[in-house]
Design an enzyme around this catalytic site. Structure first.
Site, PDB file in Angstrom:
ATOM      1  N   THR A 167     -60.764 -64.797  -7.578  1.00 36.56           N
ATOM      2  CA  THR A 167     -61.923 -64.665  -6.704  1.00 36.56           C
ATOM      3  C   THR A 167     -62.499 -63.292  -6.975  1.00 36.56           C
ATOM      4  O   THR A 167     -61.805 -62.457  -7.537  1.00 36.56           O
ATOM      5  CB  THR A 167     -61.462 -64.762  -5.219  1.00 36.56           C
ATOM      6  OG1 THR A 167     -61.249 -66.137  -4.883  1.00 36.56           O
ATOM      7  CG2 THR A 167     -62.461 -64.208  -4.234  1.00 36.56           C
ATOM      8  N   THR A 206     -58.537 -62.378  -1.311  1.00 34.44           N
ATOM      9  CA  THR A 206     -58.279 -63.245  -2.455  1.00 34.44           C
ATOM     10  C   THR A 206     -56.840 -63.731  -2.374  1.00 34.44           C
ATOM     11  O   THR A 206     -55.958 -62.973  -1.984  1.00 34.44           O
ATOM     12  CB  THR A 206     -58.504 -62.521  -3.795  1.00 34.44           C
ATOM     13  OG1 THR A 206     -57.999 -63.361  -4.853  1.00 34.44           O
ATOM     14  CG2 THR A 206     -57.809 -61.187  -3.861  1.00 34.44           C
ATOM     15  N   GLY A 207     -56.624 -64.993  -2.724  1.00 34.60           N
ATOM     16  CA  GLY A 207     -55.260 -65.509  -2.671  1.00 34.60           C
ATOM     17  C   GLY A 207     -55.242 -66.972  -2.292  1.00 34.60           C
ATOM     18  O   GLY A 207     -56.273 -67.654  -2.369  1.00 34.60           O
ATOM     19  N   ARG A 262     -62.409 -79.724  -1.721  1.00 28.82           N
ATOM     20  CA  ARG A 262     -61.616 -78.724  -0.983  1.00 28.82           C
ATOM     21  C   ARG A 262     -62.342 -77.363  -0.894  1.00 28.82           C
ATOM     22  O   ARG A 262     -62.935 -76.904  -1.856  1.00 28.82           O
ATOM     23  CB  ARG A 262     -60.272 -78.548  -1.699  1.00 28.82           C
ATOM     24  CG  ARG A 262     -59.393 -77.424  -1.168  1.00 28.82           C
ATOM     25  CD  ARG A 262     -59.475 -76.186  -2.040  1.00 28.82           C
ATOM     26  NE  ARG A 262     -58.521 -75.154  -1.639  1.00 28.82           N
ATOM     27  CZ  ARG A 262     -58.623 -73.876  -1.992  1.00 28.82           C
ATOM     28  NH1 ARG A 262     -59.620 -73.468  -2.729  1.00 28.82           N
ATOM     29  NH2 ARG A 262     -57.716 -73.004  -1.604  1.00 28.82           N
TER      30      ARG A 262
HETATM   31  N1  ASP Z   1     -58.908 -67.695  -2.125  1.00 31.24           N
HETATM   32  C1  ASP Z   1     -59.396 -68.530  -3.172  1.00 31.24           C
HETATM   33  C2  ASP Z   1     -59.287 -69.964  -2.729  1.00 31.24           C
HETATM   34  O1  ASP Z   1     -58.313 -70.335  -2.124  1.00 31.24           O
HETATM   35  C3  ASP Z   1     -58.700 -68.360  -4.458  1.00 31.24           C
HETATM   36  C4  ASP Z   1     -58.278 -66.972  -4.798  1.00 31.24           C
HETATM   37  O2  ASP Z   1     -58.740 -66.024  -4.214  1.00 31.24           O
HETATM   38  O3  ASP Z   1     -57.456 -66.769  -5.685  1.00 31.24           O
HETATM   39  O4  ASP Z   1     -60.147 -70.734  -3.037  1.00 31.24           O
END
Ligand code: ASP
Length: 344
Positions: free
Chosen positions: A211, A262-263, A239
C-alpha cells in the site's frame, strides 16, 4: 485598623499582580517553546509493510525503492515548502507512488483472483474531519484523486465500483484502459498465489500485499492523511481492506494526529487502527509513538495482524511503527530527511 486593611489590600494585589505576570510570561514561554520546537512542516510516507528482508532485496531493487521514496518525499515537500496545505502534500506524495510500478497502488496494483486490478483509496483532512474514500476502481489512473473528489465534490464519504468510476468520470478525472495497470511482476505474483492455493500451500507473505500512504503537517498547523492500494493479491468477491475505511486505514484530526496504515486489512478494520491511535492520543494523552506501539503491538499485533503505520501530530512528532519485518518508509522536514526499509 483601617491602615492595616489598606496594607493587606496592597499586599494581596501585589501578589496577585506578580502571579499574573509570571503566569502570562510562562504561557508566553510555553507558546514560544512550542512554536520554536514545531518544525515549519513535516511529511511522512510509507510504501507498504511486509516481509521485506535485506537478504531478499537485491541491491538494485533496494536502490530503486529508495529513489522512489525520495521522489515521493520531494513531491510532497515541494508543496509544503511553497506554503501549501498538508492535504495537497499528501496527495502529491501518494500520486508519485501511485505512478510508480514498484508500489502496490495505481500503476503497480496487484491482481484479483479474476485477473483484474481493483483499487481502493481514502483521504482525510484534519482541519474539519472531512473525508473521502473509493473502493474497487478499475479505470481511474489516480485513485487518491478520486477519493479527494468524493470528499470535496460530493455529499458522500465512500463510493465504490461502477458508481465511483462514473463519479470520477463526471469530475473529469483521468481514466485509463484497465490494461494500464498490468505489470508482469504482479501478474506473476497472482500466478504464484493461485498455484500455492491449488497446492493448499500458504501464500508467501511477499506475494500478498502492499500500500502507499502519506501524512503531513503544514505551516498552518493542519494535518492530513492519504492512503492508496491495490489491496491483496488474489482477492475475491470485491473485497475491500482497511484502506478505504475511514478510521481503519486512514484518519486525521487536528486535535490529535494523522495516521496512514498498511498491512493485513481485515485486522486493521477490526481494530480501527488509525482511529484507535488518534483516540489514545486524544483521550488518554499518550505520546504519538506510545499510542501507535500500543495499537500495533498490544492490540492488532497480538491478535495476529501484521503491518504498520505512519503518523504525525500537530507538534510535528512522528511515528513509523510496524510489526512486520520491514516497511518502506521515510520522512522529511526542514533540515532532516530519512528513508528506511528494514527494521534497523
Ligand atoms: N492494507 C491493505 C489491504 O488490506 C494491504 C496492505 O497494506 O498491505 O488491502
Amino acid at each position: 485598623m483601617q491602615r492595616s486593611i489598606g496594607f493587606l489590600i496592597v499586599l494581596v494585589s501585589a501578589v496577585g499582580f506578580t502571579a499574573c505576570i509570571s503566569k502570562s510570561s510562562n504561557a508566553q514561554m510555553e507558546r514560544n517553546e512550542e512554536s520554536s520546537d514545531r518544525p515549519a512542516y513535516t511529511l511522512v510516507i510509507h510504501g507498504g509493510a511486509g516481509v521485506i528482508l535485506r537478504e531478499n532485496l537485491s541491491d538494485s531493487m533496494e536502490m530503486a525503492f529508495r529513489e522512489a521514496l525520495n521522489k515521493a518525499l520531494d513531491a510532497g515537500e515541494k508543496v509544503l515548502q511553497e506554503g501549501g496545505l498538508a492535504l495537497d502534500a499528501v496527495v502529491a506524495s501518494v500520486q508519485s507512488m501511485e505512478d510508480d510500478p514498484l508500489f502496490n497502488a495505481g500503476k503497480g496494483a496487484v491482481f484479483t483472483h479474476d485477473g483484474k486490478n481493483e483499487m481502493d483509496a481514502s483521504i482525510m483532512d484534519g482541519r474539519d474531519l472531512n473525508a473521502g474514500a473509493v473502493g474497487g476502481l478499475t479505470n481511474v489512473k489516480s485513485p487518491i484523486a478520486a477519493a479527494r473528489a468524493v470528499m470535496e465534490k460530493s455529499e458522500h464519504v465512500f463510493l465504490s465500483g461502477k458508481g465511483a468510476e462514473q463519479f470520477a468520470a463526471d469530475q473529469g478525472l483521468e481514466l485509463v484502459d484497465p490494461s494500464y495497470f498490468y505489470t508482469e511482476r504482479r501478474w506473476k505474483s497472482l500466478q504464484d498465489a493461485i498455484a500455492a492455493e491449488e497446492k493448499s500451500e500458504a501464500m508467501t507473505p511477499e506475494m500478498k500485499h502492499g500500500t502507499v500512504g502519506a501524512v503531513a503537517l503544514d505551516q498552518f498547523g493542519n494535518i492530513a492523511a492519504a492512503t492508496s492500494t491495490g489491496g491483496m493479491t488474489n482477492k475475491r468477491y470485491n473485497r475491500f481492506g482497511d484502506v478505504p475505511v475511514i478510521g481503519a486505514g486512514t484518519y486525521a484530526n487536528n486535535q490529535s494526529c494523522a495516521v496512514s496504515c498498511t498491512g493485513h486489512g481485515e485486522y486493521f478494520i477490526r481494530f480501527t487502527v488509525a482511529h484507535d491511535i488518534a483516540a489514545l492520543k486524544m483521550y488518554q494523552h499518550k505520546a504519538l509513538e506510545d499510542a501507535a506501539r500500543e495499537v500495533i503491538f498490544d492490540k492488532e499485533g497480538k491478535a495476529g495482524g501484521e503491518g504498520g503505520i505512519i503518523a504525525v501530530d500537530p507538534d510535528g512528532n512522528i511515528a513509523m511503527v510496524f510489526n512486520s519485518p520491514g516497511m518502506y518508509r521515510g520522512f522529511t522536514r526542514p533540515g532532516a530527511r530519512e528513508i528506511k526499509i528494514f527494521k534497523d
